[in-house]
Every structure is written in structure tokens, then in C-alpha cells.
Design an enzyme around this catalytic site. Structure first.
Site, PDB file in Angstrom:
ATOM      1  N   HIS A 124       0.833  -1.208   0.000  1.00 10.10           N
ATOM      2  CA  HIS A 124       0.000   0.000   0.000  1.00 10.10           C
ATOM      3  C   HIS A 124       0.868   1.259   0.000  1.00 10.10           C
ATOM      4  O   HIS A 124       0.587   2.240  -0.701  1.00 10.10           O
ATOM      5  CB  HIS A 124      -0.923  -0.047   1.227  1.00 10.10           C
ATOM      6  CG  HIS A 124      -1.687   1.207   1.464  1.00 10.10           C
ATOM      7  ND1 HIS A 124      -1.326   2.123   2.429  1.00 10.10           N
ATOM      8  CD2 HIS A 124      -2.791   1.725   0.858  1.00 10.10           C
ATOM      9  CE1 HIS A 124      -2.174   3.132   2.406  1.00 10.10           C
ATOM     10  NE2 HIS A 124      -3.082   2.922   1.470  1.00 10.10           N
TER      11      HIS A 124
ATOM     12  N   GLU B 139       2.196   1.841  -3.391  1.00 11.01           N
ATOM     13  CA  GLU B 139       1.141   2.408  -4.262  1.00 11.01           C
ATOM     14  C   GLU B 139       1.108   3.940  -4.118  1.00 11.01           C
ATOM     15  O   GLU B 139       1.064   4.673  -5.111  1.00 11.01           O
ATOM     16  CB  GLU B 139      -0.210   1.795  -3.876  1.00 11.01           C
ATOM     17  CG  GLU B 139      -1.421   2.419  -4.539  1.00 11.01           C
ATOM     18  CD  GLU B 139      -2.520   2.741  -3.550  1.00 11.01           C
ATOM     19  OE1 GLU B 139      -2.920   3.923  -3.468  1.00 11.01           O
ATOM     20  OE2 GLU B 139      -2.990   1.823  -2.843  1.00 11.01           O
ATOM     21  N   HIS B 140       1.150   4.421  -2.874  1.00  9.79           N
ATOM     22  CA  HIS B 140       1.153   5.881  -2.658  1.00  9.79           C
ATOM     23  C   HIS B 140       2.367   6.518  -3.341  1.00  9.79           C
ATOM     24  O   HIS B 140       2.260   7.546  -3.995  1.00  9.79           O
ATOM     25  CB  HIS B 140       1.231   6.181  -1.158  1.00  9.79           C
ATOM     26  CG  HIS B 140      -0.100   6.262  -0.484  1.00  9.79           C
ATOM     27  ND1 HIS B 140      -0.522   7.381   0.188  1.00  9.79           N
ATOM     28  CD2 HIS B 140      -1.120   5.369  -0.361  1.00  9.79           C
ATOM     29  CE1 HIS B 140      -1.729   7.174   0.695  1.00  9.79           C
ATOM     30  NE2 HIS B 140      -2.112   5.949   0.379  1.00  9.79           N
TER      31      HIS B 140
ATOM     32  N   GLU C 129      -4.407   7.917   7.327  1.00  9.60           N
ATOM     33  CA  GLU C 129      -5.300   6.967   6.648  1.00  9.60           C
ATOM     34  C   GLU C 129      -5.567   5.753   7.556  1.00  9.60           C
ATOM     35  O   GLU C 129      -6.694   5.279   7.657  1.00  9.60           O
ATOM     36  CB  GLU C 129      -4.659   6.516   5.317  1.00  9.60           C
ATOM     37  CG  GLU C 129      -5.595   5.681   4.467  1.00  9.60           C
ATOM     38  CD  GLU C 129      -4.983   5.252   3.133  1.00  9.60           C
ATOM     39  OE1 GLU C 129      -3.809   5.576   2.871  1.00  9.60           O
ATOM     40  OE2 GLU C 129      -5.688   4.575   2.365  1.00  9.60           O
TER      41      GLU C 129
END
Lengths: 421, 424
Positions: free
Chosen positions: B70, B73-74, B145
């Protein structure tokens, strides 16, 4: 944009769209009436009953079985607000007949079900059927209770309630737990009858083939309803408070939320809309690039317009210790626009984002319904292409003026308990 | 040399193009005349569960911190010269990305000329740029997040359940990791993961809408760099068949209590689509809104319209999850247990099963009439080792016995976990 709009009764519009690329049909019936804390729960329970059963499919089991037999057709109700009005809707969607494996006439069957729900509900002189009423009332109470489950939406709702205090828009569309508890089978049924007689109706039907008979069916059904309807205005600007109000509440949460409501007093809606996009509606907006990317303060920080209440909503999820820093930066970015610090690139990006989004119109039933309903609310039917042209005519000067016009009205803080100590 | 095939559904007649590109990439294209938008996904079979891996040339497995897929991905959204968002903004396209348990996908949607957007998508995903500064900057954003998702009761109730279900399998770990685990991530680790998983032989491009297959393929030929298949192996620890514990409850600031009632099932090694669809129809049968169980629970106020079920499956994990709002989830568990026993003893009602099958068919046909859903179905099915229309065809061939067999053999009381988020 190819649509046909007709008036099939007093303040009842029927709009049909034919688009042969789809394999489904959709029907949305929106009933519009003034929002009031006295009636919100009655209306919400009533439409929930309408989508659960009808006189010919008198149990939830029977209704669900029928919908499932019709290839998983959908039938639902909703209760929402726009401006100072209450929108109660029945929505249905189903597979086009040509996809029926056994030759069923799905459309005819669904039209019968939907019209029975609307014109032939399960009720007698004592009101809605008690058992179905009880279940629908619980459904509405559960929706009211579950509002806190979505913390972001909860914070925005609270901020809107503070901003519109004393106005119909401050009423939550399903009402409060207390008002929902007070609804009876008869009061909900009377609300239904009142809605049928006095509500403004907007019906939108989308199908892959021309079906003029659908409008006729509704026209005939409504001919038996004594109509005393009004035509409502959706625009209900909210007056700016003499001084901004801040309300704080504590919860057992890990992340604080801030929601700001700002108000504007200008007819230049297109300029306000563009200002919102430049400020916080895309991943290259000022809020995203600065509050999130530059200062790493949050995961989301966004801005949108509430056109019919002449308001702008900004919200952000942030550490409690960073609320002040985030607030300063959000207001700083708004001031940047007021001061004219909008680059050509920012304006161009916002226009392209709008153009891109509006040009996808027509690729889903939802986009047709949403566009046509918005046109009805604005009392102006234009095409997405015409709206794009209007946006491209907006100048930087108009955006700056719009930003100057937008003033902070209310702020809501959802705080986590630990860090407050 | 790229290989091209046209895939057509026996049931609906819908078709798409599959190309095994010479670069190693699987490409799925669905031209949809009449639509004005384009939706493209460029994804890798790399998600939160892929924390231990090696290439054929490596001697040992490498383990990386939780949440790194994740995080990567950012970070892929930052190029050496500028941000990727800015490149898409110049065309007006909307772009985004997501990381799930077993995949990471980068996407754009646009109207009009998609060619430049496709070039940007293919380019940025093949061009990582990680530095200490840009990695450090992301810690705060992802930290927020993580906090946001931990305040989300639906998220909490799911991960609490997974932790009670799985002893070892990394599916029990939050997709974004924890604030502690992401603090261990640095640029070198990101490059290691990128070089391992972002190999075109492990990736899929799926694009649907107002497009021309020839144009898409020409852009792919221009933008894709040939990749050597380096023999990626992912490692999953042995997972016992039994659960960790049958129940978990947590109090949160919620207005309505919610539950997940999960059943740990036996995962299929590969091509689990038939099992997944049997499970899906079994779940629809079990939660059918016209069944006696559903209507009894509804009438007693134990469930509401939010009650439903889903199949949750991937590499090394397979479960069925029933969920909803309830102030008495124990009663839901009791009723579901009794209903499973009744179905297992009495069998499945053929007429009801066929109705549920029709409903599933309707849902699948509807999906194929959406640009977004079409592209999503194509990438998901390819990453599951299937073809796009296999689902429709498999559903049409399933029999009541398939669903019954799944209920009898997989929905077992000792494999059941109840997770509840209660009001404070």
C-alpha cells in the site's frame, strides 16, 4: 442530450430517455415536499413501506421472491433533502426483456409492481399494515442510529445542522429518534396520502427501447388522485451568521474531524463551483497539494458546493493537535484564491476536470437521472455541453470575486477524548 | 511476438480481446460502442498478503514490513520530475489507485482522447522514484489513513474477525499496516518490492469503453519494456484449518452495533472460480430475503435490511462472511447455525436455487453494461487465473448440489467466528 419531458398531471413531470446501448431499464419517482421536523419521519417511514410491499405482494418475502425471479430486479426507497425540501424517492431497475432466459416480460411485471407500490399500498382505513409498518419504522430508526458509524459524514451533517439552525435544511431527512418513535401506521399512511395529493412529482424513466406506454400508465393512474400540488423552489439561501460559530464534541475516536460550512451570496454559481474545484475537489487542488502533500497533515481534505443552500463544505480528518495548523492552512489556501493566486494551469486543470466528468454523461443510468433531476431543480434544461461552455466562460476575476463572497459560517470539530485531556 | 485471442461469453454473447503481450503483460480490451468514457486499470498481483517472497535467483526468502504494498502504491504517484496527478490533471482525466489483499491497481477514467492518459499510466507505473524525503513525507499521510480506517467500524469488525480466523496467514493484517510497521519502510525496501512484483509477467492491463483495440495495442508496443520472467515465488506460512477463537467483541463510538459472522473454509490452490461461485450461490441461498430464517429474524427485530453475505477469497484464504447491523448478533449466529443444519439435513429447494441463480445471472449481465465494471471484471478474473466471462458461464452450469455440498462441507460450526462492534 435526447430526452422527452411531458407533464402528465398537475405538477407531475415524466421524462423519458431512450438509449439502446443499455441492457437495463431504470425508473425513479421523486416526490418533493417541504422539509419539516414535524413530518420528516412520517414521510420517511411511508416511502419505506411503499418499497417493501404492496397490496398484491403483501409480505417482504413475497416481494423479494418476485424481484429475485425477475433476474434480481431492484426496488428501493430513499429519503434525502435538497435546499429546504424533502425528497422521497422510489427507485427501480431491471434487466431489459431481451435478456430474459425464459421469455418473461420483465418490464411489464416491474411496472405493475412499482405502480402497485405507489398507488395500491398495503393499507386500510387504520393506516398501513401494522406488521410492515413496524418493520419499516425500525428500518428508519436503525438508519437514524447508524449515522455515527460513518464519522466523516456525521461531522459534515453536524456542521450543516449548526449552519442551517432554524431552517428546514437543518432537519435530518429521516427525522430524529424521537420523531420516528412517534410515527404510527395511521400517521405514516396519512403522510403518504398527503404526499400523493400535494407533492411535486418528478418521474424519470430510462430504457433501451422507446416505450411511450409507460408515461401513459402513470398518467392514467394519477388521473384518479385528487391533486392540489404546489411547485416548489429548490433555492433556499441560508443567511450568514453575524459571527462564525464553532461547536466541539468529544468521542472515542482515533482521528479528529473538522467540517467547515461557508456561505455565499452571489448568483454566479458557476464561478463558485470552479472555485471549489480549484480549492479542494481534485488531487491537484490547493487543499490536496498543501494540507495533505506539503504539510502531511491529513489523508483527505476536500471542498464541495451545496448549490441550493448557497454554501460550501470543507472537511478534513486530522490529528487533534494539528487542527489549528490545518485550519490555518485551509483558510490560507482560500485566501490565496481571494488574493488572485490562481495559476493558468490551476484554472485549466479545473476546467478540464469538469469537461472530462460532464462528457462521461450518458454512460450510466445514474448520470442521466442525476443530470435531469438537477435540471428540474434549477428549472433550466440544458445539455452537459452547454454547461461546459458556461464553465469555460468563467474568468479568473469571477472566481476571485466568488471566493471573496464566500464567508465562514460554522465549524464542527469531532475530537478524540484522549488528546483532549 | 504478442498472441491475440477473442473471448466470447457463451451465455450473453459479450466479448473482449486478450493479448499476451511480448513484454509479458496480459492485456484485456473491451471496445464498448456507444459509450463515451474509458476506464483503464494497470495492476500487479501484489497486495498486503505478499510479505514474504523470492525470485528464482535468490537463495532465501525476503520478508518485508506489513503495509508496504500500500505504501508503494502511494509513492508510485511521484515521478522524478513532477507528480503523476499533475500529468493526469493536464488531460482532465481522473486517476487513482488501490491496494487490496492480493493486488495493487492504478487507474484512470476519462472521456474523449484516452491515448495520452494510457501513455501516462503505462509510463508512471514502470518508473519508480523513491527517496528518503518522499518516503518520510508519506508516513504522516498514511498514518492518518490508518487512523481513519481504524475509526471505521466496518473495517474494524472485518479485521477483528480475520485475526480470530487466521493463525498465520497475512490476510489478518491491515492492508495499510500499522503506524509502527510503516515506520520501518525505506526507499531501498520499496525498490526491492517494486523490482520483484512490478514485473510485467506479474501484471495485467485492462481497458474498456470508447477505445480501439488496435490503438491500445500500438501504445502498449510503444510504452512497454520487455521484462524477463524472474520466477517470482511468494511464501505463505502453513495455516491450520481450525480457527483461533470463535468470538471477538469491541466497543466503539458507533450508533448501531454491527457484526461479521465468518466461516473459515478450505482454500483452493488455483482456479477457485467454481468453488467461489458455488459459495456465492450458497450464501445467497442462506441469506435470501424471502427465506423463513431471514423473515423471522427481521420480524423479531434481530436483523434489518443491511443483512447480507459475501465470499472472501484469495491465495491461501477462503471464507464466507455474513454481516449486518444487529443488537443481538448471538441470535443471528444461532439462527444461521440452525439454518445450515436444516439445509444440510433437508437439502436445497430446487425452485429457490434456480431463482437465486437467475438473480445472479441478472447481476452479472448488468455488470457487463458498465465501462468501469467491465474493466474491473477483466482484471480481477485474470488475476484469479480465469477468463472474464467464465463467471457467467460457470453460474449457468451450477447445480443445486454444488451449493448444498458447499454448505454441508464448508459452513461448519467449529469454523465459525463472530466479530461484533458494540456501542459504547
Amino acid at each position: 442530450m435526447n430526452y422527452k419531458k411531458t407533464e402528465i398531471g398537475k405538477n407531475i413531470t415524466f421524462t423519458s430517455v431512450v438509449d439502446n446501448k443499455f441492457n437495463t431499464c431504470s425508473l425513479r419517482i421523486t416526490m418533493i415536499t417541504p422539509m419539516s421536523s414535524l413530518t420528516a419521519s412520517d414521510y420517511s417511514v411511508a416511502v419505506n413501506v411503499l418499497s417493501d410491499v404492496n397490496a398484491n405482494l403483501p409480505t417482504i418475502a413475497a416481494m423479494n421472491e418476485r424481484l429475485s425471479e425477475l433476474y434480481g430486479a431492484g426496488l428501493s426507497s430513499s429519503s434525502a433533502s435538497r435546499g429546504d425540501l424533502h425528497l422521497l424517492a422510489l427507485s427501480a431497475s431491471w434487466l431489459a426483456d431481451r435478456f430474459a432466459l425464459d421469455g418473461e416480460n420483465i418490464t411489464a411485471e416491474m411496472l405493475k409492481i412499482v405502480t402497485d407500490c405507489l398507488f395500491n399500498p398495503l393499507a386500510d382505513e387504520n393506516g398501513f399494515n401494522e406488521e410492515i409498518f413496524r418493520l419499516s419504522k425500525k428500518e428508519i430508526l436503525d438508519i437514524i442510529d447508524s449515522q455515527l458509524n460513518n464519522k466523516r459524514e456525521y461531522a459534515i451533517t453536524k456542521a450543516l445542522q449548526i449552519a442551517f439552525e432554524g431552517e428546514p435544511a437543518a432537519v435530518i431527512s429521516n427525522g430524529t429518534r424521537e420523531s420516528a418513535e412517534a410515527v404510527t401506521p395511521l400517521s405514516a399512511y396519512n403522510a403518504y396520502k398527503k404526499l400523493m395529493e400535494t407533492g411535486q412529482f418528478d418521474i424519470i424513466f430510462i430504457s433501451p427501447v422507446e416505450m411511450p406506454e409507460v408515461a401513459e400508465i402513470f398518467k392514467e393512474k394519477f388521473a384518479d388522485v385528487p391533486r392540489k400540488s404546489s411547485n416548489y423552489s429548490f433555492y433556499a439561501p441560508s443567511p450568514l451568521k453575524s459571527a462564525p460559530v464553532v461547536v466541539k464534541e468529544e468521542f472515542d475516536v482515533l482521528q479528529a474531524k473538522i467540517a467547515f460550512i461557508l456561505k455565499f451570496d452571489t448568483d454566479d454559481i458557476d464561478a463558485v463551483h470552479l472555485m471549489c474545484i480549484i480549492l479542494g475537489a481534485t488531487p491537484v487542488s490547493k487543499l490536496f497539494m498543501n494540507v495533505r502533500e506539503k504539510l502531511s497533515l491529513c489523508y483527505y481534505c476536500a471542498c464541495r458546493m451545496s448549490e441550493f443552500k448557497s454554501s460550501v463544505i470543507i472537511d478534513c480528518g486530522v490529528e487533534k493537535n494539528n487542527i489549528e495548523k490545518a485550519t490555518d492552512e485551509i483558510m490560507n489556501q482560500l485566501n490565496e484564491i481571494r488574493n488572485g493566486n490562481i495559476s493558468d494551469e490551476e484554472l485549466q486543470n479545473a476546467l478540464l476536470a469538469i469537461e472530462n466528468s460532464y462528457n462521461t454523461f450518458g454512460d450510466s443510468h445514474g448520470s442521466y437521472i442525476s443530470w435531469l433531476f438537477d435540471c428540474m431543480c434549477r428549472d433550466e434544461y440544458i445539455s452537459p455541453a452547454e454547461q461546459i461552455e458556461r464553465f469555460f466562460a468563467v474568468t479568473k476575476e469571477r472566481i476571485i470575486k466568488a471566493a471573496e463572497n464566500v464567508k465562514l459560517d460554522s465549524t464542527y470539530h469531532m475530537l478524540n477524548k484522549e488528546t483532549e485531556q | 511476438m504478442s498472441k491475440k485471442e477473442i473471448i466470447t461469453s457463451k451465455c450473453t454473447g459479450d466479448s473482449c480481446i486478450h493479448v499476451k503481450h511480448k513484454s509479458g503483460l496480459d492485456i484485456y480490451i473491451r471496445e464498448m460502442p456507444g459509450f463515451s468514457s474509458v476506464y483503464a486499470l494497470f495492476g500487479t498481483k501484489y497486495g498486503s498478503i505478499n510479505t514474504t517472497f523470492k525470485l528464482a535467483a535468490d537463495k532465501d526468502y525476503t520478508s518485508v514490513p506489513n503495509g508496504i504494498a500500500h505504501f508503494l502504491e502511494h509513492k508510485l504517484f511521484e515521478n522524478e520530475d513532477c507528480g503523476v496527478f499533475e500529468l493526469f490533471a493536464a488531460t482532465g482525466a481522473q486517476c487513482n489507485a488501490y491496494t487490496s489483499f492480493d493486488k495493487t491497481c492504478y487507474l484512470f477514467s476519462c472521456s474523449g482522447d484516452y491515448t495520452e492518459n494510457l501513455r501516462i499510466l503505462l509510463d508512471f507505473v514502470q518508473k519508480p522514484f523513491f527517496t528518503k524525503e518522499n518516503v518520510d513525507k508519506e508516513q504522516g499521510i498514511i498514518g492518518q489513513e490508518i487512523r481513519m480506517t481504524n475509526d471505521n467500524p466496518e473495517w474494524r469488525v472485518l479485521f477483528n474477525m480475520l485475526r480470530c480466523m487466521y493463525h498465520e496467514h497475512p490476510v489478518k493484517i491491515d492492508i495499510a499496516g500499522t503506524e509502527e510497521s510503516i515506520a520501518q519502510i525505506d526507499a531501498d525496501l520499496l525498490y526491492k518490492c517494486y523490482d520483484t512484483f512490478y514485473n510485467l509477467n506479474n501484471m495485467t492491463l485492462s481497458i474498456a469503453g470508447n477505445i480501439s483495440a488496435d490503438t491500445v495495442l500500438a501504445i502498449c508496443d510503444e510504452m512497454l519494456r520487455p521484462c524477463e520472467d524472474k520466477g517470482l515465488e511468494t511464501f505463505f506460512p502453513d495455516e491450520p484449518h481450525h480457527i483461533v477463537q470463535p468470538e471477538i467483541r469491541e466497543k466503539q463510538a458507533v450508533g448501531a452495533s454491527i457484526f461479521n459472522l465468518g466461516f473459515k473454509c478450505i482454500p483452493e490452490a488455483e482456479k477457485f472460480l467454481k468453488k467461489e461461485m458455488s459459495a456465492s450461490l450458497a450464501v445467497s441461498y442462506l441469506t435470501d430475503a424471502s427465506s423463513d430464517m431471514y423473515n423471522k429474524l427481521l420480524s423479531e427485530g434481530i436483523i434489518n435490511g443491511s443483512f447480507g453475505g459475501e465470499v472472501f477469497a484469495g491465495e491461501g484464504f477462503f471464507s464466507v462472511i455474513l454481516s449486518g447491523e444487529s443488537e443481538n448478533p448471538d441470535a443471528v449466529r444461532d439462527a444461521v447455525t440452525a439454518e445450515i443444519k436444516r439445509i444440510s439435513d433437508e437439502g436445497i429447494n430446487e425452485k429457490t436455487f434456480n431463482r437465486i441463480k437467475k438473480s445472479a445471472y441478472g447481476d452479472l449481465v448488468r455488470q457487463l453494461c458498465s465501462v468501469t465494471s467491465s474493466a474491473t471484471v477483466m482484471i480481477n478474473t485474470n488475476m484469479s487465473g480465469c477468463k472474464p466471462f467464465d463467471v457467467v458461464d460457470i453460474v449457468s452450469e451450477l447445480k443445486a448440489e454444488d451449493a448444498l455440498s458447499f454448505i454441508k462441507n464448508e459452513l461448519l460450526p467449529d469454523k465459525m467466528v463472530l466479530s461484533v462492534i458494540e456501542k459504547i
